[in-house]
Design a protein around this motif. Structure first.
Motif, PDB file in Angstrom:
ATOM      1  N   GLY A 168       0.816  -1.210   0.000  1.00  0.00           N
ATOM      2  CA  GLY A 168       0.000   0.000   0.000  1.00  0.00           C
ATOM      3  C   GLY A 168       0.851   1.261   0.000  1.00  0.00           C
ATOM      4  O   GLY A 168       0.583   2.210  -0.755  1.00  0.00           O
ATOM      5  N   MET A 169       1.885   1.278   0.832  1.00  0.00           N
ATOM      6  CA  MET A 169       2.750   2.453   0.902  1.00  0.00           C
ATOM      7  C   MET A 169       3.510   2.654  -0.408  1.00  0.00           C
ATOM      8  O   MET A 169       3.628   3.777  -0.909  1.00  0.00           O
ATOM      9  N   LEU A 170       4.028   1.563  -0.970  1.00  0.00           N
ATOM     10  CA  LEU A 170       4.772   1.682  -2.226  1.00  0.00           C
ATOM     11  C   LEU A 170       3.864   2.107  -3.377  1.00  0.00           C
ATOM     12  O   LEU A 170       4.269   2.896  -4.245  1.00  0.00           O
ATOM     13  N   SER A 171       2.628   1.586  -3.392  1.00  0.00           N
ATOM     14  CA  SER A 171       1.708   1.973  -4.467  1.00  0.00           C
ATOM     15  C   SER A 171       1.314   3.443  -4.342  1.00  0.00           C
ATOM     16  O   SER A 171       1.168   4.142  -5.345  1.00  0.00           O
ATOM     17  N   MET A 172       1.146   3.920  -3.101  1.00  0.00           N
ATOM     18  CA  MET A 172       0.832   5.338  -2.920  1.00  0.00           C
ATOM     19  C   MET A 172       1.981   6.226  -3.375  1.00  0.00           C
ATOM     20  O   MET A 172       1.762   7.349  -3.848  1.00  0.00           O
ATOM     21  N   MET A 173       3.199   5.705  -3.231  1.00  0.00           N
ATOM     22  CA  MET A 173       4.356   6.487  -3.640  1.00  0.00           C
ATOM     23  C   MET A 173       4.563   6.476  -5.145  1.00  0.00           C
ATOM     24  O   MET A 173       4.822   7.519  -5.760  1.00  0.00           O
ATOM     25  N   PHE A 174       4.443   5.292  -5.764  1.00  0.00           N
ATOM     26  CA  PHE A 174       4.842   5.145  -7.156  1.00  0.00           C
ATOM     27  C   PHE A 174       3.682   4.843  -8.111  1.00  0.00           C
ATOM     28  O   PHE A 174       3.868   4.905  -9.327  1.00  0.00           O
ATOM     29  N   LEU A 175       2.500   4.498  -7.588  1.00  0.00           N
ATOM     30  CA  LEU A 175       1.315   4.270  -8.417  1.00  0.00           C
ATOM     31  C   LEU A 175       0.146   5.070  -7.844  1.00  0.00           C
ATOM     32  O   LEU A 175      -0.864   4.508  -7.388  1.00  0.00           O
ATOM     33  N   PRO A 176       0.249   6.389  -7.815  1.00  0.00           N
ATOM     34  CA  PRO A 176      -0.758   7.202  -7.128  1.00  0.00           C
ATOM     35  C   PRO A 176      -2.162   7.077  -7.710  1.00  0.00           C
ATOM     36  O   PRO A 176      -3.149   7.100  -6.966  1.00  0.00           O
ATOM     37  N   ASN A 177      -2.283   6.956  -9.024  1.00  0.00           N
ATOM     38  CA  ASN A 177      -3.617   6.867  -9.620  1.00  0.00           C
ATOM     39  C   ASN A 177      -4.323   5.580  -9.208  1.00  0.00           C
ATOM     40  O   ASN A 177      -5.501   5.589  -8.835  1.00  0.00           O
ATOM     41  N   ALA A 178      -3.598   4.461  -9.265  1.00  0.00           N
ATOM     42  CA  ALA A 178      -4.185   3.187  -8.839  1.00  0.00           C
ATOM     43  C   ALA A 178      -4.531   3.223  -7.350  1.00  0.00           C
ATOM     44  O   ALA A 178      -5.586   2.738  -6.926  1.00  0.00           O
ATOM     45  N   ALA A 179      -3.636   3.813  -6.550  1.00  0.00           N
ATOM     46  CA  ALA A 179      -3.888   3.902  -5.114  1.00  0.00           C
ATOM     47  C   ALA A 179      -5.095   4.778  -4.827  1.00  0.00           C
ATOM     48  O   ALA A 179      -5.900   4.478  -3.935  1.00  0.00           O
ATOM     49  N   ARG A 180      -5.270   5.863  -5.584  1.00  0.00           N
ATOM     50  CA  ARG A 180      -6.416   6.756  -5.366  1.00  0.00           C
ATOM     51  C   ARG A 180      -7.726   6.033  -5.690  1.00  0.00           C
ATOM     52  O   ARG A 180      -8.716   6.175  -4.972  1.00  0.00           O
ATOM     53  N   ARG A 181      -7.719   5.257  -6.775  1.00  0.00           N
ATOM     54  CA  ARG A 181      -8.940   4.518  -7.115  1.00  0.00           C
ATOM     55  C   ARG A 181      -9.265   3.468  -6.046  1.00  0.00           C
ATOM     56  O   ARG A 181     -10.430   3.284  -5.670  1.00  0.00           O
ATOM     57  N   LEU A 182      -8.233   2.784  -5.562  1.00  0.00           N
ATOM     58  CA  LEU A 182      -8.459   1.749  -4.563  1.00  0.00           C
ATOM     59  C   LEU A 182      -8.965   2.337  -3.250  1.00  0.00           C
ATOM     60  O   LEU A 182      -9.957   1.864  -2.685  1.00  0.00           O
ATOM     61  N   THR A 183      -8.288   3.382  -2.759  1.00  0.00           N
ATOM     62  CA  THR A 183      -8.714   3.982  -1.490  1.00  0.00           C
ATOM     63  C   THR A 183     -10.085   4.636  -1.631  1.00  0.00           C
ATOM     64  O   THR A 183     -10.891   4.591  -0.700  1.00  0.00           O
ATOM     65  N   GLY A 184     -10.334   5.229  -2.806  1.00  0.00           N
ATOM     66  CA  GLY A 184     -11.662   5.815  -3.032  1.00  0.00           C
ATOM     67  C   GLY A 184     -12.750   4.764  -2.999  1.00  0.00           C
ATOM     68  O   GLY A 184     -13.828   4.981  -2.426  1.00  0.00           O
ATOM     69  N   GLY A 185     -12.470   3.597  -3.595  1.00  0.00           N
ATOM     70  CA  GLY A 185     -13.444   2.512  -3.554  1.00  0.00           C
ATOM     71  C   GLY A 185     -13.673   2.001  -2.141  1.00  0.00           C
ATOM     72  O   GLY A 185     -14.805   1.676  -1.760  1.00  0.00           O
ATOM     73  N   LEU A 186     -12.611   1.934  -1.351  1.00  0.00           N
ATOM     74  CA  LEU A 186     -12.754   1.480   0.040  1.00  0.00           C
ATOM     75  C   LEU A 186     -13.570   2.471   0.857  1.00  0.00           C
ATOM     76  O   LEU A 186     -14.380   2.068   1.708  1.00  0.00           O
ATOM     77  N   VAL A 187     -13.368   3.765   0.617  1.00  0.00           N
ATOM     78  CA  VAL A 187     -14.162   4.777   1.330  1.00  0.00           C
ATOM     79  C   VAL A 187     -15.631   4.655   0.954  1.00  0.00           C
ATOM     80  O   VAL A 187     -16.521   4.705   1.814  1.00  0.00           O
ATOM     81  N   THR A 188     -15.896   4.473  -0.336  1.00  0.00           N
ATOM     82  CA  THR A 188     -17.288   4.305  -0.790  1.00  0.00           C
ATOM     83  C   THR A 188     -17.932   3.086  -0.144  1.00  0.00           C
ATOM     84  O   THR A 188     -19.085   3.137   0.316  1.00  0.00           O
ATOM     85  N   LEU A 189     -17.195   1.988  -0.077  1.00  0.00           N
ATOM     86  CA  LEU A 189     -17.696   0.786   0.585  1.00  0.00           C
ATOM     87  C   LEU A 189     -17.946   1.048   2.065  1.00  0.00           C
ATOM     88  O   LEU A 189     -18.961   0.607   2.629  1.00  0.00           O
ATOM     89  N   GLY A 190     -17.029   1.784   2.709  1.00  0.00           N
ATOM     90  CA  GLY A 190     -17.200   2.098   4.117  1.00  0.00           C
ATOM     91  C   GLY A 190     -18.426   2.938   4.373  1.00  0.00           C
ATOM     92  O   GLY A 190     -19.122   2.757   5.387  1.00  0.00           O
ATOM     93  N   VAL A 191     -18.723   3.850   3.455  1.00  0.00           N
ATOM     94  CA  VAL A 191     -19.926   4.678   3.596  1.00  0.00           C
ATOM     95  C   VAL A 191     -21.181   3.820   3.472  1.00  0.00           C
ATOM     96  O   VAL A 191     -22.138   3.953   4.239  1.00  0.00           O
ATOM     97  N   ARG A 192     -21.188   2.899   2.519  1.00  0.00           N
ATOM     98  CA  ARG A 192     -22.369   2.061   2.294  1.00  0.00           C
ATOM     99  C   ARG A 192     -22.674   1.143   3.471  1.00  0.00           C
ATOM    100  O   ARG A 192     -23.840   0.893   3.789  1.00  0.00           O
ATOM    101  N   VAL A 193     -21.608   0.620   4.120  1.00  0.00           N
ATOM    102  CA  VAL A 193     -21.834  -0.307   5.241  1.00  0.00           C
ATOM    103  C   VAL A 193     -21.889   0.419   6.578  1.00  0.00           C
ATOM    104  O   VAL A 193     -22.049  -0.211   7.624  1.00  0.00           O
ATOM    105  N   GLY A 194     -21.741   1.741   6.553  1.00  0.00           N
ATOM    106  CA  GLY A 194     -21.876   2.518   7.781  1.00  0.00           C
ATOM    107  C   GLY A 194     -20.614   2.667   8.607  1.00  0.00           C
ATOM    108  O   GLY A 194     -20.673   3.186   9.728  1.00  0.00           O
ATOM    109  N   LEU A 195     -19.458   2.250   8.078  1.00  0.00           N
ATOM    110  CA  LEU A 195     -18.220   2.380   8.837  1.00  0.00           C
ATOM    111  C   LEU A 195     -17.629   3.782   8.738  1.00  0.00           C
ATOM    112  O   LEU A 195     -16.907   4.218   9.635  1.00  0.00           O
TER     113      LEU A 195
END
Length: 364
Positions: free
Chosen positions: A170-197
């Protein structure tokens, strides 16, 4: 001390008390004391020297990184940051407070929080990468240790390895693959919102974006200083070797022979990986339990309990006291400087807020 710190210290004290009770049940106290008296003092000093090397290597990494960021800090200052990180990591679950504490004291010396965070992030990436590679090599090159760990501890090792892989990737992808990391973290946030976390989506996304920016700056720093990367990895390797070699110093202190340095170092690397991700301050209890099981292969059933007590006494408990005293000195120094700059400054420097930020060290 506020309520959170009182609870943290109380929890740590309860863990230490329970661990001592568990260890003393393994062997009569009179026999244990007799065995402990047989340890050669010179090897205890060697073990403490290895721990000073452990902290000193991290301090040197910080000095090199901060120097590339334009901050020519004295080595003694960086040592103070590292000792503070060790101490606060040791008293907080999952070692979550170490990095915020170091960033806090860096900021008091005029280092911007952004640069302090960047320094700790690079140190963490190097530490986690070398920790995982060390344990992976040990796992494949020490089949007898792998067999001795058994199924239950093997699952714990698998858990620790999985957490380490996810964090490092995760740390390496945030450093060197920012676009992929942004999509992944954005998807996790969306999932967290849907399940109430996730309750405050905008706030969480803004925090993630700030973190992503810090990681991009870390990647830029490494790209601009490629010659620094192998040096940092080499220092981290030396740092972990010093930590993992403490049981070997104890092994020699008991007058034993037959096991190689690599066997002992590799076994400790596996123990550290297995317990490092558990939500316990300093992995207290878990580290001793796993070490008892793993090091029986080398010390035997009769010596393994005192050996683990001495090894953990050197690598954790004694250094908890030493680092605590040095952290107190650092804190008092910060307070004196604050008073010298502004006599109206409150007598006590505001305490470090122990934010949740994964520690790079496994104190197993």
């Amino acid at each position: 001390m506020d309520r959170k710190r009182i609870l943290s210290f109380s929890f740590l004290a309860a863990l230490i008390g329970g661990t001592l009770f568990f260890l003393l049940r393994q062997q009569p106290l009179s026999t244990l004391l007799q065995v402990l008296r047989s340890v050669r003092p010179g090897y205890i000093v060697l073990g403490l020297g290895l721990m000073f090397c452990f902290v000193g290597c991290e301090a040197l990494c910080s000095r090199l990184i901060l120097g590339r960021l334009g901050h020519n800090m004295p080595y003694r200052k960086c040592l103070g940051y590292s000792f503070a990180g060790f101490y606060v990591s040791s008293i907080t679950p999952s070692s979550t407070g170490g990095q915020p504490a170091q960033i806090f004291y860096m900021s008091k010396d005029g280092i911007p929080a952004a640069h302090g965070s960047l320094n700790m992030m690079v140190v963490a990436v190097c530490y986690q990468t070398v920790t995982f590679l060390y344990a992976a090599l040990s796992f494949f090159l020490l089949p007898q240790v792998r067999t001795a760990l058994g199924g239950g501890l093997g699952l714990l090792l698998l858990y620790g390895g999985a957490v380490m892989v996810v964090l490092t990737a995760g740390m390496l992808s945030m450093m060197f693959l920012p676009n992929a990391a942004r999509r992944l973290t954005g998807g996790l946030v969306t999932l967290g919102v849907r399940v109430g976390l996730v309750k405050h989506e905008d706030k969480v996304r803004a925090g993630l974006e700030r973190q992503m920016k810090a990681y991009r700056e870390g990647a830029d720093c490494l790209r601009a200083n490629l010659n620094l990367v192998p040096l940092l990895l080499g220092l981290t390797f030396l740092q972990l070797t010093a930590l993992y070699a403490v049981p070997y110093a104890v092994y020699l202190g008991f007058g034993l022979s037959g096991a190689s340095l690599f066997q002992m170092v590799g076994t400790q690397a596996l123990v550290s990986l297995a317990v490092g991700s558990l939500p316990l301050p300093g992995a207290v209890g878990a580290a001793e339990g796993v070490a008892l099981h793993a090091f029986t292969l080398f010390f035997g059933a009769g010596l393994v309990t005192p050996a683990v007590m001495v090894a953990r006494g050197i690598s954790f408990y004694s250094f908890l006291l030493i680092s605590g005293l040095i952290t107190l000195c650092v804190h008092l120094s910060v307070r004196r400087l604050a008073l010298a700059r502004d006599p109206k400054t409150p007598a006590v420097v505001p305490p470090v807020r122990l934010a949740k930020a994964g520690r790079k060290t496994a104190l197993g």
